[in-house]
Design a protein around this motif. Structure first.
Motif, PDB file in Angstrom:
ATOM      1  N   TYR A  36      32.268  10.446  51.442  1.00  0.00           N
ATOM      2  CA  TYR A  36      32.765   9.464  52.408  1.00  0.00           C
ATOM      3  C   TYR A  36      33.895  10.090  53.212  1.00  0.00           C
ATOM      4  O   TYR A  36      34.698  10.881  52.680  1.00  0.00           O
ATOM      5  CB  TYR A  36      33.247   8.229  51.656  1.00  0.00           C
ATOM      6  CG  TYR A  36      34.170   7.329  52.437  1.00  0.00           C
ATOM      7  CD1 TYR A  36      33.662   6.354  53.292  1.00  0.00           C
ATOM      8  CD2 TYR A  36      35.560   7.462  52.314  1.00  0.00           C
ATOM      9  CE1 TYR A  36      34.523   5.517  54.008  1.00  0.00           C
ATOM     10  CE2 TYR A  36      36.419   6.626  53.018  1.00  0.00           C
ATOM     11  CZ  TYR A  36      35.891   5.669  53.864  1.00  0.00           C
ATOM     12  OH  TYR A  36      36.735   4.852  54.566  1.00  0.00           O
ATOM     13  N   TYR A  48      41.768   0.083  42.913  1.00  0.00           N
ATOM     14  CA  TYR A  48      42.041   1.137  41.943  1.00  0.00           C
ATOM     15  C   TYR A  48      43.090   0.757  40.897  1.00  0.00           C
ATOM     16  O   TYR A  48      42.980   1.131  39.734  1.00  0.00           O
ATOM     17  CB  TYR A  48      42.494   2.417  42.657  1.00  0.00           C
ATOM     18  CG  TYR A  48      41.393   3.103  43.436  1.00  0.00           C
ATOM     19  CD1 TYR A  48      40.125   3.264  42.897  1.00  0.00           C
ATOM     20  CD2 TYR A  48      41.624   3.576  44.717  1.00  0.00           C
ATOM     21  CE1 TYR A  48      39.115   3.871  43.607  1.00  0.00           C
ATOM     22  CE2 TYR A  48      40.629   4.200  45.442  1.00  0.00           C
ATOM     23  CZ  TYR A  48      39.363   4.340  44.888  1.00  0.00           C
ATOM     24  OH  TYR A  48      38.369   4.951  45.608  1.00  0.00           O
ATOM     25  N   ASN A  80      35.396  13.332  45.494  1.00  0.00           N
ATOM     26  CA  ASN A  80      34.743  12.470  46.482  1.00  0.00           C
ATOM     27  C   ASN A  80      33.246  12.764  46.439  1.00  0.00           C
ATOM     28  O   ASN A  80      32.695  13.487  47.278  1.00  0.00           O
ATOM     29  CB  ASN A  80      35.323  12.742  47.871  1.00  0.00           C
ATOM     30  CG  ASN A  80      34.769  11.818  48.944  1.00  0.00           C
ATOM     31  OD1 ASN A  80      33.764  11.139  48.732  1.00  0.00           O
ATOM     32  ND2 ASN A  80      35.407  11.810  50.091  1.00  0.00           N
ATOM     33  N   ARG A 118      26.074  -1.169  50.890  1.00  0.00           N
ATOM     34  CA  ARG A 118      27.120  -1.033  49.872  1.00  0.00           C
ATOM     35  C   ARG A 118      27.685  -2.406  49.502  1.00  0.00           C
ATOM     36  O   ARG A 118      27.969  -2.690  48.330  1.00  0.00           O
ATOM     37  CB  ARG A 118      28.218  -0.089  50.359  1.00  0.00           C
ATOM     38  CG  ARG A 118      27.713   1.327  50.638  1.00  0.00           C
ATOM     39  CD  ARG A 118      28.851   2.326  50.753  1.00  0.00           C
ATOM     40  NE  ARG A 118      29.731   2.093  51.887  1.00  0.00           N
ATOM     41  CZ  ARG A 118      29.531   2.557  53.108  1.00  0.00           C
ATOM     42  NH1 ARG A 118      28.431   3.268  53.368  1.00  0.00           N
ATOM     43  NH2 ARG A 118      30.401   2.330  54.082  1.00  0.00           N
ATOM     44  N   THR A 120      30.231   5.116  42.743  1.00  0.00           N
ATOM     45  CA  THR A 120      30.301   5.957  43.934  1.00  0.00           C
ATOM     46  C   THR A 120      28.918   6.073  44.548  1.00  0.00           C
ATOM     47  O   THR A 120      27.941   6.349  43.833  1.00  0.00           O
ATOM     48  CB  THR A 120      30.825   7.363  43.582  1.00  0.00           C
ATOM     49  OG1 THR A 120      32.133   7.248  43.018  1.00  0.00           O
ATOM     50  CG2 THR A 120      30.903   8.241  44.822  1.00  0.00           C
ATOM     51  N   SER A 129      27.678  -4.350  45.826  1.00  0.00           N
ATOM     52  CA  SER A 129      28.898  -4.880  45.227  1.00  0.00           C
ATOM     53  C   SER A 129      28.735  -6.350  44.843  1.00  0.00           C
ATOM     54  O   SER A 129      29.133  -6.770  43.747  1.00  0.00           O
ATOM     55  CB  SER A 129      30.068  -4.715  46.196  1.00  0.00           C
ATOM     56  OG  SER A 129      31.278  -5.108  45.585  1.00  0.00           O
ATOM     57  N   LEU A 177      39.371  10.567  45.228  1.00  0.00           N
ATOM     58  CA  LEU A 177      38.082   9.874  45.278  1.00  0.00           C
ATOM     59  C   LEU A 177      37.565   9.590  46.679  1.00  0.00           C
ATOM     60  O   LEU A 177      36.342   9.571  46.888  1.00  0.00           O
ATOM     61  CB  LEU A 177      38.162   8.556  44.494  1.00  0.00           C
ATOM     62  CG  LEU A 177      38.531   8.663  43.017  1.00  0.00           C
ATOM     63  CD1 LEU A 177      38.587   7.284  42.395  1.00  0.00           C
ATOM     64  CD2 LEU A 177      37.568   9.555  42.261  1.00  0.00           C
ATOM     65  N   VAL A 178      38.462   9.339  47.664  1.00  0.00           N
ATOM     66  CA  VAL A 178      37.967   8.889  48.967  1.00  0.00           C
ATOM     67  C   VAL A 178      38.539   9.641  50.167  1.00  0.00           C
ATOM     68  O   VAL A 178      38.093   9.414  51.291  1.00  0.00           O
ATOM     69  CB  VAL A 178      38.204   7.376  49.171  1.00  0.00           C
ATOM     70  CG1 VAL A 178      37.331   6.570  48.220  1.00  0.00           C
ATOM     71  CG2 VAL A 178      39.679   7.007  48.994  1.00  0.00           C
ATOM     72  N   GLY A 184      30.674  10.946  46.999  1.00  0.00           N
ATOM     73  CA  GLY A 184      29.839  10.363  48.040  1.00  0.00           C
ATOM     74  C   GLY A 184      30.061  10.985  49.403  1.00  0.00           C
ATOM     75  O   GLY A 184      29.369  10.630  50.369  1.00  0.00           O
ATOM     76  N   THR A 201      34.237   3.222  47.720  1.00  0.00           N
ATOM     77  CA  THR A 201      33.741   3.198  46.339  1.00  0.00           C
ATOM     78  C   THR A 201      33.762   1.735  45.912  1.00  0.00           C
ATOM     79  O   THR A 201      34.443   0.902  46.512  1.00  0.00           O
ATOM     80  CB  THR A 201      34.609   4.030  45.370  1.00  0.00           C
ATOM     81  OG1 THR A 201      35.940   3.505  45.359  1.00  0.00           O
ATOM     82  CG2 THR A 201      34.628   5.495  45.766  1.00  0.00           C
ATOM     83  N   ASN A 232      34.381   3.061  38.468  1.00  0.00           N
ATOM     84  CA  ASN A 232      33.995   2.934  39.870  1.00  0.00           C
ATOM     85  C   ASN A 232      32.555   3.381  40.077  1.00  0.00           C
ATOM     86  O   ASN A 232      32.082   4.331  39.430  1.00  0.00           O
ATOM     87  CB  ASN A 232      34.901   3.799  40.752  1.00  0.00           C
ATOM     88  CG  ASN A 232      36.334   3.327  40.753  1.00  0.00           C
ATOM     89  OD1 ASN A 232      36.677   2.361  41.410  1.00  0.00           O
ATOM     90  ND2 ASN A 232      37.187   4.002  39.989  1.00  0.00           N
TER      91      ASN A 232
END
Length: 529
Positions: free
Chosen positions: A455, A325, A451, A298, A269, A302, A437-438, A453, A494, A267
């Protein structure tokens, strides 16, 4: 008569010649990339677990797609929102002949919750408030909050003998005194850094395994490990890097390659805070605002990623493009969420819409020792970002440095603006990825620990918590689908790049079932005939 005698002699010779082959077929030699660091099944280290699962069985077993199936527990059910009942097998016996009882399970769970160590399974069973035996083969587990995923989390560690493990030290496990499990193999001998040997449990309830002995040899160098397979020194090797696939395939028919998509996802980030460290304007000076905090930017990043090219070229076929994920076939995968299209023109339009028609400068931080192709992937993505106007510098570093800086590098806060790392859940659950992660950073609750970033979305936080407390599978999947669409379609919290492939080399004459968790289990390897 002479003809009959000759036929008998020929048959005798054939039987005699087959005996060495039969004897060798009783032993399985596995070349393993990573060395184990403990025999204790309550200390968490993935390579160790790979070996330990042969000796110590969990209550719940994970299949090849890491889905829960009966293990030492034949069945389980919630009695109410905070109470689970597990019914144990009555035919399971430890290697010393003693039967498995509920008291062994109670002891094992309490031990896994309290054992000291840097890496333990405590995070997976933190919801357990108490555990009790409700009969010889029934266990009641009380949780501090609704915990519908408890069976999945109980698949992570093995059940030990309370008699053998009471007060046992690491040396007692490593040396074998306390290494008493219920599995198809017994702990044999471990030479740290070199190998570990397991002996078949001939009294195993499901019958004898085909291998009387399994030896795991630790061969960290990829080329040396594959060479050991090609020369016949080992029968199976794990973690074949993509660059060596052809060597395994093209060995005069003596070896073959098995691959499978794993649940380990790479991923990207991005820092979503107002200010960030590694973004600059066209003049090389820091910007007044962080462009990565904008959704359009973002999205532009991507769509700049050619995931197919990275999987086929940078990873040399060792990866599969990812859009979420969990890969297809695994719990929590949402079929409609696909990898973003490769569209550099769209990326440039999105940058203009966000107010950055001339782009900006960015440093991309990556690992260079985590998996085959990590540095090449990082360089390829840097070039793709530069092609849309985001002038990218790549900084790849060893894991020990990367994770320290990524987590607490700048005044106790994540340091990087853009970074890439691998994540995979030991329990095979998307919830672990969402929570880590988020979900909004909240160390007191164990939320958002990775996490990087920072976010934050209250709606997503509520959905993640709701999924964790929802028992109905269909309702839970609907909640996870909404969470997945927020992360990957709405906010791009992410950016998924690819799933790593697991790859094994085998000598001809063997068959195996590849696993999504990349474990190499002797119980999944059989003579082909």
């Amino acid at each position: 008569m002479l003809s009959s005698f000759r036929r008998l002699c020929a048959a005798g010779i054939a039987v005699t010649l087959s005996l060495p082959a039969l004897a060798s077929a009783q032993e399985l030699r596995i070349g393993m990339k990573a060395a184990i660091d403990s025999a204790d099944p309550h200390l968490l280290f993935t390579p160790s677990r790979d070996v330990q699962l042969h000796v110590w069985e969990p209550l719940v077993v994970q299949d090849a797609q890491v889905k829960p199936t009966p293990g030492l527990a034949l069945s389980w059910r919630p009695l109410d929102d905070t109470t689970w009942e597990f019914t144990l097998r009555e035919d399971a016996r430890f290697h010393d002949g003693s039967p498995l009882t509920a008291e062994d399970v109670v002891f094992s769970i309490r031990r896994a919750q309290t054992i000291e160590g840097v890496r333990t399974y405590r995070a997976y069973i933190r919801d357990i408030a108490s555990v009790e035996a409700a009969g010889p083969h029934k266990v009641l587990i009380h949780t501090s909050a609704p915990s519908p995923l408890l069976p999945n989390n109980l698949s992570t560690f093995g059940i030990v003998s309370a008699r053998a493990a009471q007060g046992a030290t690491a040396e007692d496990f490593n040396g074998g005194r306390a290494a008493i499990g219920t599995g198809p193999y017994r702990w044999g001998h471990w030479t740290p850094g070199q190998d570990v040997t397991l002996e078949r449990n001939d009294d195993y309830r499901a019958g004898k395994q085909p291998w009387s002995r399994v030896t795991f040899r630790f061969l960290g160098n990829d080329s040396a490990r594959v060479a050991a397979l090609l020369s016949g020194d080992v029968d199976v090797v794990d973690a074949v890097p993509a660059g060596l696939y052809d060597r395994v395939r093209n060995n005069d028919g003596k070896t073959k390659l098995e691959t499978a998509t794993s649940l380990f996802a790479l991923n990207l980030t991005l820092d979503t805070r107002a200010q960030t460290n590694f973004v600059t304007g066209a003049d090389g000076k820091p910007l007044a605002e962080n462009p990565l905090a904008k959704r359009e930017v973002r999205q532009a990043l991507s769509h700049a990623i050619n995931r197919t090219a990275i999987a086929e070229r940078a990873m040399e076929g060792g990866a599969v493009p990812a859009g979420q994920y969990m890969p297809p076939g695994f719990l929590g995968h949402v079929p409609g969420v696909q990898p973003a299209s490769y569209d550099p023109a769209l990326s440039r339009r999105l940058l203009s819409q966000a107010g950055y028609p001339q782009g900006f400068g960015l440093t991309l931080h990556c690992l260079n020792d985590r998996f085959y192709g990590d540095s090449k992937t990082c360089q390829a993505m840097g070039q793709m970002f530069t092609a849309i106007g985001i002038r990218t510098t790549v900084d790849a570093m060893p894991s020990a440095i990367f994770f320290r800086r990524a987590l607490t590098g700048a005044n106790g806060q994540p340091e990087f603006s853009a970074s890439m790392s691998i994540f995979g859940s030991a329990a095979g659950l998307p919830d672990n990825a969402f929570t880590s992660l988020v979900q909004s950073y909240d160390p007191a609750r164990g939320r958002g620990t990775s996490n990087l970033g920072r976010y934050s979305n209250p709606e997503l936080d509520a959905l993640i918590d709701k999924a964790a407390a929802t028992f109905d599978p269909a309702e839970r999947q609907a909640v996870l689908e909404r969470a997945t669409r927020i992360v990957f379609e709405q906010d791009l919290a992410t950016i998924p790049v690819f799933y790593l492939k697991g790859a094994w080399g085998l000598r001809q004459g063997l068959a195996m079932e590849p696993r999504g968790d990349q474990y190499t289990l002797a119980t999944s390897i059989r003579p082909a005939n």
